[in-house]
Write a protein that holds these residues in place. Sequence first.
Motif, PDB file in Angstrom:
ATOM      1  N   ILE A 249       0.577  -1.153  -0.197  1.00  0.00           N
ATOM      2  CA  ILE A 249      -0.118   0.126   0.152  1.00  0.00           C
ATOM      3  C   ILE A 249       0.769   1.016  -0.456  1.00  0.00           C
ATOM      4  CG2 ILE A 249      -1.799  -0.733   0.963  1.00  0.00           C
ATOM      5  CD1 ILE A 249      -0.746   0.187   4.092  1.00  0.00           C
TER       6      ILE A 249
ATOM      7  N   TYR B  74     -12.378   3.408   5.826  1.00  0.00           N
ATOM      8  CA  TYR B  74     -13.418   2.417   6.805  1.00  0.00           C
ATOM      9  C   TYR B  74     -12.374   1.830   7.970  1.00  0.00           C
ATOM     10  CZ  TYR B  74      -9.158  -1.000   6.533  1.00  0.00           C
ATOM     11  OH  TYR B  74      -8.106  -2.196   6.370  1.00  0.00           O
TER      12      TYR B  74
ATOM     13  N   ASN C 126      14.250  -2.224   6.038  1.00  0.00           N
ATOM     14  CA  ASN C 126      13.324  -1.035   7.270  1.00  0.00           C
ATOM     15  C   ASN C 126      15.012  -0.856   8.145  1.00  0.00           C
ATOM     16  OD1 ASN C 126      11.346  -0.276   6.241  1.00  0.00           O
ATOM     17  ND2 ASN C 126      10.854  -2.199   6.804  1.00  0.00           N
TER      18      ASN C 126
ATOM     19  N   PRO D 237       5.165   5.517   8.733  1.00  0.00           N
ATOM     20  CA  PRO D 237       4.070   4.776   9.976  1.00  0.00           C
ATOM     21  C   PRO D 237       4.365   3.880  10.398  1.00  0.00           C
ATOM     22  CG  PRO D 237       3.151   4.464   7.463  1.00  0.00           C
ATOM     23  CD  PRO D 237       4.764   5.477   7.584  1.00  0.00           C
ATOM     24  N   ILE D 238       3.540   3.346  11.014  1.00  0.00           N
ATOM     25  CA  ILE D 238       4.155   2.385  11.734  1.00  0.00           C
ATOM     26  C   ILE D 238       3.735   0.455  11.354  1.00  0.00           C
ATOM     27  CG2 ILE D 238       3.508   0.739  13.530  1.00  0.00           C
ATOM     28  CD1 ILE D 238       3.596   2.802  16.005  1.00  0.00           C
ATOM     29  N   HIS D 239       2.538   1.414  10.611  1.00  0.00           N
ATOM     30  CA  HIS D 239       2.505  -0.631   9.869  1.00  0.00           C
ATOM     31  C   HIS D 239       3.372  -0.377   8.669  1.00  0.00           C
ATOM     32  CE1 HIS D 239       0.507   2.389   6.537  1.00  0.00           C
ATOM     33  NE2 HIS D 239       0.010   2.926   6.946  1.00  0.00           N
TER      34      HIS D 239
ATOM     35  N   ILE E 192       7.589  -0.703   3.315  1.00  0.00           N
ATOM     36  CA  ILE E 192       8.456  -1.822   2.891  1.00  0.00           C
ATOM     37  C   ILE E 192       8.518  -3.171   3.422  1.00  0.00           C
ATOM     38  CG2 ILE E 192      10.333  -2.545   1.946  1.00  0.00           C
ATOM     39  CD1 ILE E 192      11.345   0.474   1.498  1.00  0.00           C
TER      40      ILE E 192
ATOM     41  N   LYS F 233      -2.977  -7.085   0.951  1.00  0.00           N
ATOM     42  CA  LYS F 233      -3.975  -7.397   0.513  1.00  0.00           C
ATOM     43  C   LYS F 233      -4.852  -6.424   0.814  1.00  0.00           C
ATOM     44  CE  LYS F 233      -6.367  -7.279   5.371  1.00  0.00           C
ATOM     45  NZ  LYS F 233      -6.633  -7.974   6.514  1.00  0.00           N
ATOM     46  N   TYR F 234      -4.452  -5.262   0.566  1.00  0.00           N
ATOM     47  CA  TYR F 234      -4.900  -3.897  -0.547  1.00  0.00           C
ATOM     48  C   TYR F 234      -4.028  -3.309  -0.891  1.00  0.00           C
ATOM     49  CZ  TYR F 234      -7.735  -4.469   4.335  1.00  0.00           C
ATOM     50  OH  TYR F 234      -8.635  -5.366   5.718  1.00  0.00           O
TER      51      TYR F 234
ATOM     52  N   ALA G  56      -6.420   1.795   1.781  1.00  0.00           N
ATOM     53  CA  ALA G  56      -5.270   1.925   2.756  1.00  0.00           C
ATOM     54  C   ALA G  56      -6.004   3.479   3.580  1.00  0.00           C
ATOM     55  CB  ALA G  56      -4.389   1.287   2.723  1.00  0.00           C
ATOM     56  N   ASN G  57      -5.766   3.491   4.823  1.00  0.00           N
ATOM     57  CA  ASN G  57      -5.922   5.065   5.393  1.00  0.00           C
ATOM     58  C   ASN G  57      -4.250   5.794   5.434  1.00  0.00           C
ATOM     59  OD1 ASN G  57      -6.348   7.251   7.508  1.00  0.00           O
ATOM     60  ND2 ASN G  57      -6.751   6.140   9.169  1.00  0.00           N
TER      61      ASN G  57
ATOM     62  N   ALA H  18       0.919  -3.798   4.387  1.00  0.00           N
ATOM     63  CA  ALA H  18      -0.692  -4.874   4.582  1.00  0.00           C
ATOM     64  C   ALA H  18      -0.553  -5.075   3.043  1.00  0.00           C
ATOM     65  CB  ALA H  18      -1.582  -3.279   4.789  1.00  0.00           C
TER      66      ALA H  18
ATOM     67  N   GLY I 193       7.124   5.070   2.613  1.00  0.00           N
ATOM     68  CA  GLY I 193       6.071   4.346   3.070  1.00  0.00           C
ATOM     69  C   GLY I 193       6.394   2.795   3.482  1.00  0.00           C
TER      70      GLY I 193
ATOM     71  N   LEU J  41      -0.386   5.341  -0.379  1.00  0.00           N
ATOM     72  CA  LEU J  41      -0.141   6.016   0.767  1.00  0.00           C
ATOM     73  C   LEU J  41       0.659   7.571   0.878  1.00  0.00           C
ATOM     74  CD1 LEU J  41      -0.039   3.782   4.110  1.00  0.00           C
ATOM     75  CD2 LEU J  41      -1.439   4.870   2.467  1.00  0.00           C
TER      76      LEU J  41
HETATM   77  P1  NAD Z   1       0.334  -4.586   8.267  1.00  0.00           P
HETATM   78  O1  NAD Z   1       0.999  -3.168   9.317  1.00  0.00           O
HETATM   79  O2  NAD Z   1       1.465  -4.361   6.602  1.00  0.00           O
HETATM   80  O3  NAD Z   1      -0.564  -4.906   7.960  1.00  0.00           O
HETATM   81  C1  NAD Z   1      -1.738  -5.746   9.457  1.00  0.00           C
HETATM   82  C2  NAD Z   1      -3.496  -4.970   9.654  1.00  0.00           C
HETATM   83  O4  NAD Z   1      -3.307  -4.008   9.884  1.00  0.00           O
HETATM   84  C3  NAD Z   1      -3.448  -5.329   7.997  1.00  0.00           C
HETATM   85  O5  NAD Z   1      -4.584  -5.907   7.803  1.00  0.00           O
HETATM   86  C4  NAD Z   1      -4.389  -3.715   7.754  1.00  0.00           C
HETATM   87  O6  NAD Z   1      -6.118  -4.579   8.487  1.00  0.00           O
HETATM   88  C5  NAD Z   1      -4.496  -3.074   8.580  1.00  0.00           C
HETATM   89  N1  NAD Z   1      -3.478  -1.716   8.186  1.00  0.00           N
HETATM   90  C6  NAD Z   1      -2.189  -1.469   8.375  1.00  0.00           C
HETATM   91  N2  NAD Z   1      -2.214  -0.600   7.935  1.00  0.00           N
HETATM   92  C7  NAD Z   1      -3.262   0.517   7.635  1.00  0.00           C
HETATM   93  C8  NAD Z   1      -3.826   1.133   7.261  1.00  0.00           C
HETATM   94  N3  NAD Z   1      -2.790   1.877   6.557  1.00  0.00           N
HETATM   95  N4  NAD Z   1      -4.488   1.149   6.824  1.00  0.00           N
HETATM   96  C9  NAD Z   1      -5.574   0.095   6.733  1.00  0.00           C
HETATM   97  N5  NAD Z   1      -5.510  -1.203   7.592  1.00  0.00           N
HETATM   98  C10 NAD Z   1      -3.439  -0.686   7.811  1.00  0.00           C
HETATM   99  O7  NAD Z   1       1.302  -6.174   9.554  1.00  0.00           O
HETATM  100  P2  NAD Z   1       1.756  -7.048   8.448  1.00  0.00           P
HETATM  101  O8  NAD Z   1       1.058  -7.544   7.465  1.00  0.00           O
HETATM  102  O9  NAD Z   1       2.501  -7.633   9.656  1.00  0.00           O
HETATM  103  O10 NAD Z   1       3.408  -7.065   7.420  1.00  0.00           O
HETATM  104  C11 NAD Z   1       3.073  -6.909   6.248  1.00  0.00           C
HETATM  105  C12 NAD Z   1       4.407  -6.568   5.613  1.00  0.00           C
HETATM  106  O11 NAD Z   1       4.731  -5.192   5.846  1.00  0.00           O
HETATM  107  C13 NAD Z   1       5.614  -7.755   6.167  1.00  0.00           C
HETATM  108  O12 NAD Z   1       6.272  -7.714   4.822  1.00  0.00           O
HETATM  109  C14 NAD Z   1       6.079  -6.453   7.406  1.00  0.00           C
HETATM  110  O13 NAD Z   1       7.646  -6.932   7.109  1.00  0.00           O
HETATM  111  C15 NAD Z   1       5.901  -5.122   6.607  1.00  0.00           C
HETATM  112  N6  NAD Z   1       5.966  -4.444   7.878  1.00  0.00           N
HETATM  113  C16 NAD Z   1       6.870  -3.477   7.303  1.00  0.00           C
HETATM  114  C17 NAD Z   1       7.245  -2.170   7.996  1.00  0.00           C
HETATM  115  C18 NAD Z   1       8.590  -0.958   7.664  1.00  0.00           C
HETATM  116  O14 NAD Z   1       8.150  -0.217   6.321  1.00  0.00           O
HETATM  117  N7  NAD Z   1       8.422   0.165   8.326  1.00  0.00           N
HETATM  118  C19 NAD Z   1       7.007  -1.829   9.227  1.00  0.00           C
HETATM  119  C20 NAD Z   1       5.609  -3.012   9.719  1.00  0.00           C
HETATM  120  C21 NAD Z   1       5.718  -3.682   9.436  1.00  0.00           C
END
Ligand code: NAD
Length: 360
Positions: free
Chosen positions: A13, A333, A82, A278-280, A70, A285-286, A292-293, A283, A68, A17
Motif C-alpha cells: 500500500i 473504512y 527498514n 508510519p508504524i504499520h 516495505i 492484501k490492500y 488503506a488509511n 498490508a 512508505g 499512501l
Molecule cells: P501490516 O501493518 O502491513 O498490516 C496488518 C493489518 O493492519 C492489515 O492487514 C490491515 O488490516 C491493517 N492496516 C495496516 N496498515 C493499514 C492502513 N494504513 N490502513 C488501514 N489498515 C491498515 O502488518 P503485517 O501484515 O504484519 O506486515 C506486512 C508486511 O509489512 C510485512 O512484510 C512486514 O515485514 C512489513 N512491515 C514493514 C514495516 C515498515 O516498512 N516500516 C513495518 C511493519 C511491517
Amino acid sequence: MSYQVTLIPGDGIGPELAEATRRVLDATGVALEWDVQQAGADQIDATGTPLPDAVLDSIRRNKVAIKGPITTPVGGGFRSVNVGLRKALNLYACLRPCKTYQGVQSRYEEVDVVVVRENTEDLYSGVEFDDGSEGAREMIRVIKQLEGTRIPESSALAIKFISPEASERIVRFAFDYARENGRKKVSAVHKANIMKYADGLFLEVARSVAAEYPEIEFNDVIVDNMMMQLVQKPELYDVLVCPNLYGDIVSDLCAGLVGGLGLAPGANYGEDTALFEPIHGSAPKYTGQNKANPMAMMFSGVLMLRHLGEMDAADRLDRALSETIAEGRNVTYDLLPMEERGRALGTSQVADALVERLRA
Ligand code: NAD
C-alpha cells in the motif's frame, strides 16, 4: 526556502499512501522538493539489492526522508530494508507517539503515550546464526565453554546485545524529548529481573540518566507487567523508553489502544538525519485498492514538518487531520464502525478532502 526531501514510496500500500501524503504536505504551502527513491523487493532485479546505494546517498545528502512501508519476507529472503536503513544511517532513536483522537472507535479515551525505542541494538539488530551453520556451531561451542549452558546443536541463534553508550543515548533522547515537549514522566521498560546483564545494564543507565532530570518523574516497569498496565490503565503512562525489541512490540500495542495502525506515525532520528514513516506495514492484501488509511503516513509528515522547523504548517496539518477524524465523513473504512463502512472513502479521496481543507 525550499527543502529537499527523500521520498521512498515503498511497496504494497506504500505508493498509494506516499502519493496521498505528498499531496497534503505540498498543500501546506511549505516548499518541498521531492527526491523520489525506490527500495524493496522490486529493486533486486535491476540493482541486485532491495536497498540500492542511491537511496542511502539521497538520504545522506538531504538529511530528511519520508517513506512508505516495505515488505520483508518472513523466515528466509532478504533482510529487512527498514532495519537496513536504520542501521546504515545510524538512526538510533525511534519515536512513536500514540494518542486518541476524538471520533475514533477505541476502547480507551485520553491515551497520550510516546514510545521511544532504541533502534540499533538488542535481539532485533539482526545478528543471527542459521541452524547447522559453522557460526552457530562455533557459538554453541563457545557458550558451553564460557558460560556452561548446553544449547542443542540443531539450534539457530539470535544475539541480544545492549551497550551503555546506546542505552545512555536513547534514555537521554527520551528525557530531552520529555523536557522539550512538556511531558511529565518517563518509564523505562525492561526485563532486568531475568536478563540481569543486558537489560540490567539498560536499567542501570536509565536510572543514572534520570537523576540528571529531577523535574521529570521516572519509574521502571518490567515489560510483561507493562503490557498489562497499558491495557488496564494507559492514562498512567507518558513517555516510555524501551530497548529495540520491546519498543517494537509496545508501540504496536499502543497503536491498538488508540484505534489501530491507520493513525500511528513514527520517526527515526540519528545525529543529523531523520526518517519518517508510519508504524504499520505494507498490508499486501490492500495493495492497489485505494483503500488503506493514509493518515499514519500523514501524521509522520507532521513530525517531519516539526523537524524542519515548520511549526505553523505542522499545526495546520495536524489540525486538519484531527478535525477530519472527528467529523468522521472523509475517512477510510478502518475509522468507521462495521455497519457504516459502505460509506468509507478511498485513500486518494481522503487526500482530496484534506487538500481542500488545507487550501480553504
Ligand atoms: P501490516 O501493518 O502491513 O498490516 C496488518 C493489518 O493492519 C492489515 O492487514 C490491515 O488490516 C491493517 N492496516 C495496516 N496498515 C493499514 C492502513 N494504513 N490502513 C488501514 N489498515 C491498515 O502488518 P503485517 O501484515 O504484519 O506486515 C506486512 C508486511 O509489512 C510485512 O512484510 C512486514 O515485514 C512489513 N512491515 C514493514 C514495516 C515498515 O516498512 N516500516 C513495518 C511493519 C511491517
